[in-house]
Structure formats: C-alpha cells, structure tokens
Design a protein around this motif. Structure first.
Motif: not given
Length: 238
Positions: A94-98, A174-177, A215-220, A69-71
């Motif tokens: 680890v994400l801020p809460e909103f 909402r995803t890894f920094v 997709d961005r996590i995969r690219e990283f 997942s994104p997280t």
C-alpha cells in the motif's frame, strides 16, 4: 433437460478410445474433471505474508514464494496432477500516490514531497526551493539550453535568481515499508504557472530501482523465513 441428460449418459457409455499409430483417439467428447485449486487471500505487508507461513494455518508442506515485482509477492504450491498450482496468498504494498511526469503546483508538490518521499538531502533542497519561490516565471539559461533558474527568497529579505537543481536523488515510497526505499536519479523541471511555477519529476534511472527493490525484499524474506528455506519448506524466487 432430462432428455439431454439421458442422451449424454448414452453417448458416454458408447464412447470408445482407439489407438492409431501410437496416438489415442476418441469417438466422443470427453471433459477433464480438474482437481480443485485454492483462491488467494490478500495482505498489505511482508510481515503479513511471513505471519501466514509461520502460523501454519493451512498446514502447507512445501510452497514457492514468488517476488513478482517491488509491490507484489505471491505464495504458490507445486503443480498438481493437472499441472496447475494452488494460489495461497498475495501481498500487495500500500503506497502513497505520486504521478511522475505530471505537473503539480508548488503547494501540491511541497505536500507530495513531504508525504510520499523519504527524507534525504535532495528532498530538503527541493522543499526549500519550492517553498520560497517568489515569481511564476521560470527562466532557461546556460549553453546546454536545459538549465533553469527561478526567483526565490534567499535570505530574510532577499530575492534573487536561484538555479534549479538537476539531477536530484530521491527515495519515493515505491515498495513495501519493511524494506529500505531505493534511492534513484530524477530530472526535476519547473515551468511558468499561474501565480507560481509548476513542478514535475521525471524518472532517470531506466527502472534500475525495481531490481534494487526486489533484491531488498528478497533479503528481508530470506532472513524472516530462514529456517523454512533451510528445511526446504519454502522456495524463494524473484
């Protein structure tokens, strides 16, 4: 206890396996002794996951990196003899809460926008609006019945009706920094509150941001683990 143990040994010795029409049948209960599997460690960044694989601490021959997942990203082995996998590592962002769909007073909303969203033009518009509201009353106007306006400070000493922007395009964390946060559409609403309006954001992209984040996590990871992927030591799936 000893009696039961002896009975178990005797029963085990008398256990027989018979073939009936091509299928094996036993006259006793047998329990499979499964191969041991690893328990995962947890990290909070994609860099931590990459560092683990680069360190070769556990001397892993071949692994699968699953972008769940994104997280969440996980590292597994292939199947063992029992068709089970070793679970080596999980990376949890680890994400801020909103809380989307929840109402905030303007002060809390202002703080949340600054601490949990990436800076962009629409974030600045919302900050300017909620920081200058001068009345608790929110008015609905227009033929569509959903457009809103509030009284807000428009100059050094001017207060006038200001339209509430919609939709707004924001990039919450909402995803890894390590990757760029996906920007998506939100419906921004205000309602009359106690002394000042309340504010809320409602997601309006149908969850498409999740696909973009994966997709961005995969690219990283493809770039960070390029050599291991090319050698066949790492298989990346999403």
């Amino acid at each position: 206890m000893i009696k039961e143990a002896f009975k178990y040994i005797v029963d085990l010795a008398n256990t027989k396996v018979t073939d009936v029409e091509g299928r094996p049948y036993s006259n006793g209960m047998l329990s499979v002794i499964k191969a041991p599997t690893a328990s995962p460690i947890t990290v909070s960044t994609l860099k931590g996951l990459v560092d683990y694989l680069d360190s070769e601490f556990d001397r892993l021959a071949q692994v699968m990196v699953h972008i769940e997942s994104p997280t969440s990203v996980e590292i597994y082995s292939g199947f063992n003899r029992d068709m089970e996998r070793d679970f080596y590592l999980r990376a949890n962002a680890v994400l801020p809460e909103f809380r989307f769909r929840n109402w905030y007073d303007t002060e809390s909303f202002n703080i949340a926008l600054q601490s949990a969203f990436v800076t962009n033009d629409d974030r600045m518009k919302l900050l300017k609006l909620v920081g200058n509201v001068r009345d608790e009353k929110v008015m609905t106007f227009g033929d569509d019945g959903v457009s809103q306006q509030v009284k807000a400070k428009a100059g050094v000493a001017t207060v006038e009706n200001v339209p509430v922007p919609n939709p707004v395009y924001l990039a919450p964390f909402r995803t890894f920094v390590e990757v760029q946060q996906p920007e998506s559409a939100f419906v921004f609403r205000m309602r009359s509150g106690d002394g000042a309006p309340d504010c809320a954001l409602f997601e309006a992209d149908g969850g498409a941001w999740k696909i973009e984040a994966v997709d961005r996590i995969r690219e990283f990871l493809q770039k960070a683990l390029e050599e291991k992927i090319a050698s066949g030591n790492v298989t990346l799936i999403s």
